[in-house]
Design an enzyme around this catalytic site. Structure first.
Site, PDB file in Angstrom:
ATOM      1  N   LEU A  43       0.822  -1.205   0.000  1.00 39.64           N
ATOM      2  CA  LEU A  43       0.000   0.000   0.000  1.00 39.64           C
ATOM      3  C   LEU A  43       0.858   1.256   0.000  1.00 39.64           C
ATOM      4  O   LEU A  43       1.644   1.489   0.922  1.00 39.64           O
ATOM      5  CB  LEU A  43      -0.923  -0.008   1.217  1.00 39.64           C
ATOM      6  CG  LEU A  43      -1.814   1.233   1.390  1.00 39.64           C
ATOM      7  CD1 LEU A  43      -2.769   1.372   0.214  1.00 39.64           C
ATOM      8  CD2 LEU A  43      -2.574   1.166   2.703  1.00 39.64           C
ATOM      9  N   ASP A  44       0.698   2.071  -1.040  1.00 36.80           N
ATOM     10  CA  ASP A  44       1.362   3.379  -1.153  1.00 36.80           C
ATOM     11  C   ASP A  44       2.887   3.283  -1.076  1.00 36.80           C
ATOM     12  O   ASP A  44       3.557   4.219  -0.641  1.00 36.80           O
ATOM     13  CB  ASP A  44       0.845   4.345  -0.076  1.00 36.80           C
ATOM     14  CG  ASP A  44      -0.638   4.625  -0.215  1.00 36.80           C
ATOM     15  OD1 ASP A  44      -1.132   4.601  -1.354  1.00 36.80           O
ATOM     16  OD2 ASP A  44      -1.299   4.856   0.815  1.00 36.80           O
ATOM     17  N   GLU A  45       3.457   2.158  -1.503  1.00 31.65           N
ATOM     18  CA  GLU A  45       4.901   1.987  -1.420  1.00 31.65           C
ATOM     19  C   GLU A  45       5.532   1.652  -2.766  1.00 31.65           C
ATOM     20  O   GLU A  45       6.681   1.195  -2.826  1.00 31.65           O
ATOM     21  CB  GLU A  45       5.250   0.905  -0.394  1.00 31.65           C
ATOM     22  CG  GLU A  45       4.916   1.300   1.043  1.00 31.65           C
ATOM     23  CD  GLU A  45       5.380   0.270   2.061  1.00 31.65           C
ATOM     24  OE1 GLU A  45       6.214  -0.588   1.707  1.00 31.65           O
ATOM     25  OE2 GLU A  45       4.915   0.333   3.217  1.00 31.65           O
TER      26      GLU A  45
END
Length: 277
Positions: free
Chosen positions: A221-223
């Site tokens: 997530l969001d990485e």
């Protein structure tokens, strides 16, 4: 004459630029622009070469592979306009910015369709005569919803998907269908304040800058690999709502700039990082 971009990713070695440009010269290709980068920590060489000429000879890539180190990765791609499908939920600012820039020539892109899990933004799509597909997630499982979206998206054969504030987490199975082809805008200067309510998190922490991050989507997530980031200064007088309002301007700017870089083949993904020329 036709223009293409040659992307080279290989082990670093002496004389690579001379070898690559020599092959281009032998094939009567004119070099318009050349940029390179060496990651010394990994011993990898990356180069973006903008070329002009006749690309009908299929031997070009074979000749390049012959002079480069073993297991080199080459990509020769056209500079013609790319197709995208935009995925949205309810927020209009990022979608509206992309539509306006595409309409007036600020973004050289073909917007094939817009897919939304709510129909809130259909009137905006209609104003620009872009097909809008409302695919509700309510009452069905996440895999079922993603399969419906995937079928619609693949019918347009897009080069990239753009998540213009699409507020649902995508499963690894969906992401695997579009590796390094899904571009997301996150309303935070990553890696800070990932997940939900980042402006509320930032306000609670008393930050002095806020920002936005455009990145490729992966299974964390969001990485995913970061393409573009920017920030603006704020102070103690800003409420969480003020931060969100100002943050929307940064979000739409960062997303459109990231999209421009990707469309022009100026981004190379390696590992969880990018080279941006």
């Amino acid at each position: 004459m036709e223009r293409k971009v040659l992307i080279t990713d290989c082990a670093d070695a002496k004389g690579l630029i001379t070898k690559i440009t020599g092959v281009c010269f032998n094939h009567r290709l004119n070099i318009i622009k050349n940029s390179e980068f060496v990651d010394n920590s990994q011993g990898r060489f990356y180069m973006r070469t903008e070329l002009e000429g006749d690309f009908n000879d299929p031997q070009i890539l074979a000749d390049l592979n012959e002079v480069l180190p073993h297991e080199s990765h080459l990509k020769l791609v056209s500079t013609s306009k790319k197709r995208v499908v935009i995925m949205v939920t309810k927020e209009a600012h990022c979608l509206g910015d992309i539509l306006m820039k595409a309409y007036y020539g600020g973004l050289d892109v073909e917007i094939a369709a817009i897919v939304g899990n709510y129909d809130s933004l259909k009137p905006l799509a209609d104003k620009f005569d872009i097909p809008f597909h409302f695919i509700s997630h309510q009452g069905i499982s996440r895999p079922e919803h993603e399969k419906l979206m995937e079928d619609v998206i693949e019918s347009y054969a897009p080069d990239y998907l753009v998540l213009a504030k699409f507020m649902r987490i995508l499963t690894p199975e969906f992401v695997a269908h579009f590796p390094n082809r899904i571009i997301n805008i996150h309303h935070s200067f990553l890696p800070a304040f990932i997940g939900a309510s980042p402006y509320r998190q930032a306000w609670e922490r008393g930050v002095k800058i806020i920002g936005a991050t455009a990145h490729f989507v992966n299974n964390c997530l969001d990485e995913g690999p970061i393409i573009k980031q920017d920030v603006i200064h704020v102070d103690h007088s800003f409420s969480a709502e003020d931060l969100a309002r100002n943050g929307r301007d940064v979000e739409k700017s960062v997303l459109s700039k990231a999209l421009q870089l990707v469309l022009h083949e100026e981004v190379i993904v390696y590992g969880n990082k990018t080279v941006v020329f």
